[in-house]
Design a protein around this motif. Structure first.
Motif, PDB file in Angstrom:
ATOM      1  N   GLN A  73      -2.948  14.436   9.490  1.00  0.00           N
ATOM      2  CA  GLN A  73      -3.594  14.586  10.783  1.00  0.00           C
ATOM      3  C   GLN A  73      -4.809  13.672  10.870  1.00  0.00           C
ATOM      4  O   GLN A  73      -5.377  13.275   9.870  1.00  0.00           O
ATOM      5  CB  GLN A  73      -4.014  16.043  10.986  1.00  0.00           C
ATOM      6  CG  GLN A  73      -2.851  17.018  10.961  1.00  0.00           C
ATOM      7  CD  GLN A  73      -3.299  18.459  11.134  1.00  0.00           C
ATOM      8  OE1 GLN A  73      -4.308  18.731  11.760  1.00  0.00           O
ATOM      9  NE2 GLN A  73      -2.530  19.381  10.570  1.00  0.00           N
ATOM     10  N   GLY A  74      -5.202  13.353  12.111  1.00  0.00           N
ATOM     11  CA  GLY A  74      -6.351  12.486  12.307  1.00  0.00           C
ATOM     12  C   GLY A  74      -5.944  11.046  12.533  1.00  0.00           C
ATOM     13  O   GLY A  74      -4.761  10.671  12.461  1.00  0.00           O
ATOM     14  N   ASN A  75      -6.951  10.212  12.838  1.00  0.00           N
ATOM     15  CA  ASN A  75      -6.731   8.785  13.094  1.00  0.00           C
ATOM     16  C   ASN A  75      -6.983   8.041  11.796  1.00  0.00           C
ATOM     17  O   ASN A  75      -8.123   7.786  11.415  1.00  0.00           O
ATOM     18  CB  ASN A  75      -7.663   8.304  14.201  1.00  0.00           C
ATOM     19  CG  ASN A  75      -7.497   9.106  15.474  1.00  0.00           C
ATOM     20  OD1 ASN A  75      -6.393   9.526  15.817  1.00  0.00           O
ATOM     21  ND2 ASN A  75      -8.593   9.334  16.185  1.00  0.00           N
ATOM     22  N   ASP A  76      -5.917   7.672  11.127  1.00  0.00           N
ATOM     23  CA  ASP A  76      -6.011   7.199   9.749  1.00  0.00           C
ATOM     24  C   ASP A  76      -5.732   5.702   9.638  1.00  0.00           C
ATOM     25  O   ASP A  76      -5.019   5.119  10.461  1.00  0.00           O
ATOM     26  CB  ASP A  76      -5.009   7.951   8.875  1.00  0.00           C
ATOM     27  CG  ASP A  76      -5.149   9.456   9.003  1.00  0.00           C
ATOM     28  OD1 ASP A  76      -6.260   9.962   8.772  1.00  0.00           O
ATOM     29  OD2 ASP A  76      -4.141  10.119   9.349  1.00  0.00           O
ATOM     30  N   LEU A  77      -6.265   5.118   8.575  1.00  0.00           N
ATOM     31  CA  LEU A  77      -5.907   3.769   8.148  1.00  0.00           C
ATOM     32  C   LEU A  77      -5.149   3.918   6.836  1.00  0.00           C
ATOM     33  O   LEU A  77      -5.687   4.443   5.852  1.00  0.00           O
ATOM     34  CB  LEU A  77      -7.151   2.906   7.938  1.00  0.00           C
ATOM     35  CG  LEU A  77      -6.927   1.553   7.228  1.00  0.00           C
ATOM     36  CD1 LEU A  77      -6.008   0.652   8.036  1.00  0.00           C
ATOM     37  CD2 LEU A  77      -8.255   0.855   6.942  1.00  0.00           C
ATOM     38  N   VAL A  78      -3.890   3.466   6.838  1.00  0.00           N
ATOM     39  CA  VAL A  78      -3.052   3.588   5.649  1.00  0.00           C
ATOM     40  C   VAL A  78      -2.601   2.186   5.264  1.00  0.00           C
ATOM     41  O   VAL A  78      -1.920   1.502   6.040  1.00  0.00           O
ATOM     42  CB  VAL A  78      -1.841   4.507   5.899  1.00  0.00           C
ATOM     43  CG1 VAL A  78      -1.109   4.761   4.589  1.00  0.00           C
ATOM     44  CG2 VAL A  78      -2.284   5.826   6.517  1.00  0.00           C
ATOM     45  N   GLN A  79      -2.955   1.784   4.048  1.00  0.00           N
ATOM     46  CA  GLN A  79      -2.790   0.395   3.621  1.00  0.00           C
ATOM     47  C   GLN A  79      -1.938   0.339   2.366  1.00  0.00           C
ATOM     48  O   GLN A  79      -2.291   0.919   1.331  1.00  0.00           O
ATOM     49  CB  GLN A  79      -4.166  -0.222   3.337  1.00  0.00           C
ATOM     50  CG  GLN A  79      -4.140  -1.596   2.693  1.00  0.00           C
ATOM     51  CD  GLN A  79      -3.854  -2.697   3.692  1.00  0.00           C
ATOM     52  OE1 GLN A  79      -4.440  -2.726   4.770  1.00  0.00           O
ATOM     53  NE2 GLN A  79      -2.973  -3.612   3.330  1.00  0.00           N
ATOM     54  N   GLY A  80      -0.795  -0.335   2.433  1.00  0.00           N
ATOM     55  CA  GLY A  80       0.018  -0.556   1.248  1.00  0.00           C
ATOM     56  C   GLY A  80      -0.573  -1.637   0.369  1.00  0.00           C
ATOM     57  O   GLY A  80      -1.671  -2.154   0.608  1.00  0.00           O
ATOM     58  N   ASP A  81       0.183  -1.997  -0.669  1.00  0.00           N
ATOM     59  CA  ASP A  81      -0.273  -3.055  -1.567  1.00  0.00           C
ATOM     60  C   ASP A  81       0.913  -3.946  -1.898  1.00  0.00           C
ATOM     61  O   ASP A  81       1.700  -4.253  -1.017  1.00  0.00           O
ATOM     62  CB  ASP A  81      -0.908  -2.428  -2.819  1.00  0.00           C
ATOM     63  CG  ASP A  81      -1.678  -3.451  -3.642  1.00  0.00           C
ATOM     64  OD1 ASP A  81      -2.458  -4.218  -3.057  1.00  0.00           O
ATOM     65  OD2 ASP A  81      -1.482  -3.484  -4.873  1.00  0.00           O
ATOM     66  N   GLY A  82       1.111  -4.288  -3.141  1.00  0.00           N
ATOM     67  CA  GLY A  82       2.152  -5.247  -3.487  1.00  0.00           C
ATOM     68  C   GLY A  82       3.515  -4.655  -3.735  1.00  0.00           C
ATOM     69  O   GLY A  82       4.478  -5.384  -3.935  1.00  0.00           O
ATOM     70  N   GLY A  83       3.645  -3.314  -3.738  1.00  0.00           N
ATOM     71  CA  GLY A  83       4.931  -2.702  -4.020  1.00  0.00           C
ATOM     72  C   GLY A  83       5.793  -2.552  -2.784  1.00  0.00           C
ATOM     73  O   GLY A  83       5.425  -2.951  -1.676  1.00  0.00           O
TER      74      GLY A  83
END
Length: 350
Positions: A73-83
């Motif tokens: 929930q909420g306004n999120d920043l979700v950041q992947g990486d090299g996988g």
């Protein structure tokens, strides 16, 4: 599955295997990390992490490994990486970044921004008014019925693709039309606007989606590739055969040439405006192939598997060569042999 819970306060945590939380739980490979309440910042470990932001406006970073990242929930920043990661926004107006790797991005509910980054990514806008950017690589944009409206910012012809969820809807129920320099995709039955594709015309998008061509509506747009066994005028990779609206890419190597392009079909033929033979290299054999990666193109194909074209004079340029295409044909490849000698028993092109 075991849970590794953070606190209900604002946490800023970088995960490491074997670390201990406030409840004396040891973080193990395969545990699901829950950030609970608060606006948290969680960075994954070098392993394959399962992180859920839960409540609050969270910032979640993958690190090493193929991670499963959820904003909650909420306004999120979700950041992947090299996988090769799965990045989900869940509820709220989220920003999702795949970064490198072949990632799966899902917006969830509300209005989200998805960016695949590098790699061959798959993007689902899900519900809401979403912005989808594939980034570098061969990306797939999933068209979804009765959910949100996606704005696709960087669809690249001959590289990116569309997909639908099996059984969700029939692509023949889609309506595709121009809106300025963009293409709008709607559902004919519900009237829902499914997607807006920026900067690409509707004929190209119709071809990329792969509408059924059983009625052979014209003009038709097909992707065609060509491969020759000979160079032209002594220059490697310079096509001797040119379609009316030109090849868009060149490639290949060695003595011959290769090319591909999105060609407009305005009659029952693929029309080539120019052929420039090199007489000392005859016969030249050119193979044409219809791109079968487009859904629904199984009903249009070539009439014959092989053709001949006999050159009767010394002119360097031959114009108006037409290769027939027909309905209900699974023949997606044909060859044309250009020669200054008789070519019987090959069927001859005029």
């Amino acid at each position: 599955m075991a849970f590794f819970d953070l606190t209900n306060d604002v946490d800023a945590v970088t995960l490491n295997l074997e670390q201990v939380n406030s409840g004396a739980t040891v973080y193990k490979l395969g545990d699901s990390v829950r950030a609970l309440d608060g606006d948290d910042t969680v960075t994954g470990s070098d392993a394959e992490d399962d992180i859920n932001g839960n409540r609050g406006d969270d910032v979640i970073f993958g690190a090493g490994g193929n991670d499963f990242l959820r904003g909650g929930q909420g306004n999120d920043l979700v950041q992947g990486d090299g996988g090769n990661e799965e990045v989900n926004g869940n509820n709220g107006n989220d920003t999702l970044n795949g970064d490198e790797g072949n990632d799966i991005l899902r917006g969830g509910k509300d209005d989200d921004s998805l960016n695949g980054g590098g790699g061959d990514d798959t993007l689902y806008g899900d519900f809401g008014a979403n912005i989808l950017t594939g980034g570098v690589g061969s990306d797939t944009f999933v068209l979804q019925y009765n959910k949100g409206t996606d704005t696709i910012t960087d669809f690249r012809v001959n590289e990116d693709a569309f997909a639908i969820v099996s059984g969700e809807f029939n692509i023949d129920n889609l309506n595709v039309f121009d809106s300025g320099s963009d293409t709008v995709i709607t559902d004919k039955i519900s009237g829902q606007t499914i997607a807006v594709v920026k900067g690409v015309d509707s004929k190209t998008i119709s071809s990329e989606i792969g509408f059924s061509t059983t009625n052979f509506d014209l003009p038709l747009r097909l992707r065609i590739s060509a491969q020759s066994n000979k160079a032209t005028v002594g220059l490697t990779n310079l096509p001797s055969l040119t379609p009316v609206n030109a090849w868009t890419r060149l490639g290949g190597g060695g003595e011959g040439w290769s090319a591909s392009g999105v060609l407009d079909i305005n009659s029952g033929n693929i029309v080539f405006s120019t052929y420039v033979p090199i007489r000392s290299a005859l016969p030249e054999t050119i193979t044409l192939t219809i791109d079968t990666s487009l859904l629904g193109l199984g009903t249009v194909g070539f009439e014959e598997a092989n053709y001949g074209y006999q050159l009767f004079n010394d002119s360097d340029i031959v114009s108006d060569i037409s290769v027939p295409i027909v309905l209900n044909s699974n023949l997606t490849t044909t060859t044309i042999t250009f020669s200054d000698k008789p070519l019987a028993p090959l069927p001859l092109l005029n």
